[in-house]
Design a protein around this motif. Structure first.
Motif, PDB file in Angstrom:
ATOM      1  N   LEU A  17      50.921 -11.030  71.938  1.00  0.00           N
ATOM      2  CA  LEU A  17      51.070 -11.939  73.072  1.00  0.00           C
ATOM      3  C   LEU A  17      52.502 -12.007  73.607  1.00  0.00           C
ATOM      4  O   LEU A  17      52.717 -11.908  74.826  1.00  0.00           O
ATOM      5  N   PRO A  18      53.534 -12.168  72.765  1.00  0.00           N
ATOM      6  CA  PRO A  18      54.904 -12.162  73.294  1.00  0.00           C
ATOM      7  C   PRO A  18      55.286 -10.826  73.919  1.00  0.00           C
ATOM      8  O   PRO A  18      56.014 -10.794  74.917  1.00  0.00           O
ATOM      9  N   ALA A  21      53.863 -10.693  77.390  1.00  0.00           N
ATOM     10  CA  ALA A  21      54.619 -11.571  78.291  1.00  0.00           C
ATOM     11  C   ALA A  21      55.973 -10.974  78.627  1.00  0.00           C
ATOM     12  O   ALA A  21      56.433 -11.056  79.776  1.00  0.00           O
ATOM     13  N   ALA A 104      48.134 -21.155  76.245  1.00  0.00           N
ATOM     14  CA  ALA A 104      49.384 -20.411  76.014  1.00  0.00           C
ATOM     15  C   ALA A 104      49.281 -18.982  76.515  1.00  0.00           C
ATOM     16  O   ALA A 104      50.274 -18.400  76.942  1.00  0.00           O
ATOM     17  N   GLU A 105      48.084 -18.407  76.477  1.00  0.00           N
ATOM     18  CA  GLU A 105      47.921 -17.025  76.930  1.00  0.00           C
ATOM     19  C   GLU A 105      47.815 -16.939  78.450  1.00  0.00           C
ATOM     20  O   GLU A 105      48.035 -15.871  79.019  1.00  0.00           O
ATOM     21  N   LEU A 125      58.647 -19.267  78.023  1.00  0.00           N
ATOM     22  CA  LEU A 125      57.573 -18.459  77.450  1.00  0.00           C
ATOM     23  C   LEU A 125      57.754 -18.155  75.963  1.00  0.00           C
ATOM     24  O   LEU A 125      56.778 -18.197  75.203  1.00  0.00           O
ATOM     25  N   LEU A 129      54.815 -18.856  73.242  1.00  0.00           N
ATOM     26  CA  LEU A 129      54.133 -17.705  72.672  1.00  0.00           C
ATOM     27  C   LEU A 129      54.655 -17.294  71.298  1.00  0.00           C
ATOM     28  O   LEU A 129      54.164 -16.325  70.725  1.00  0.00           O
TER      29      LEU A 129
END
Length: 220
Positions: A17-18, A21, A104-105, A125, A129
């Motif tokens: 996920l990070p 982003a 969060a996503e 962010l 994340l």
């Protein structure tokens, strides 16, 4: 402690996920500067957590079998179980048809404006994340750190760098070869979009089982 921090750092830096982003951040206008903001905020979270633990312990590990040492192992056990539970929750959600994407996503897409991700969003962010369960496991591990031992200090620094290594690699690639990097990162984000659930499941289960087995061994 060193092995635990290395494994946790690898899981953190590979968490999809990070990474997804960050690709969105560096792809926006002035992406290099926003990427630096993202990395700075990411590192600040890690340093803040580790610093808080070191302040609580005074840089000296508690005696084995003492209440603080036992409490740290119990926390590690709970976090390990939590990571495995989170992995199975996501797997069941996907099998049910992925009803609703976690807030969060959705944050990276909400943060994107017509001109791309803002600097403020790039700073927010990483907080949203950050894989906090994994970072919490690192904090419970850092309880064992003895700051009078130079090796332990190096281990803490290496953990922070390792947990940030994927972001640093992407940032450097954009700095030195922007056109090629943007193509590569776009492909990476597309691949992660299709495969993020198996990646999250695998990372959380493997790290969770390691934390559970290690904490049970220490408590036994």
């Amino acid at each position: 402690m060193v092995l635990d921090l290395v494994l946790i750092g690898l899981a953190v830096t590979l968490f999809p996920l990070p990474v997804m982003a960050f690709v969105l951040v560096v792809a926006s206008p002035r992406g290099v500067r926003k990427g630096l903001v993202f990395i700075a905020a990411w590192l600040a979270c890690l340093v803040a957590v580790i610093g808080a633990v070191v302040l609580l312990t005074g840089g000296k590990p508690p005696a084995p079998r003492s209440p603080p040492s036992t409490a740290a192992q119990v926390v590690t056990l709970v976090l390990g179980i939590g990571l495995v539970g989170y992995a199975w929750y996501r797997r069941r959600r996907v099998r049910r048809g992925a009803a609703a994407e976690p807030a969060a996503e959705r944050a990276p897409r909400r943060a994107a404006s017509p001109d791309g991700v803002s600097v403020r969003s790039a700073a927010a962010l990483p907080v949203l994340l950050q894989p906090w369960g994994m970072v919490g496991a690192a904090a419970a591990t850092v309880v064992q750190a003895d700051l009078s031992d130079a090796g332990n200090v190096v281990a803490l620094v290496v953990f922070c760098l390792l947990a940030t290594s994927s972001l640093l690699a992407m940032e450097l690639s954009v700095v030195f070869s922007p056109e090629r990097a943007h193509r590569t990162l776009a492909g990476l984000r597309g691949w992660l979009t299709r495969h993020k659930e198996p990646a999250i499941f695998g990372l959380c289960v493997l790290l969770g089982l390691w934390l559970i087995s290690r904490s049970l061994y220490q408590l036994a």
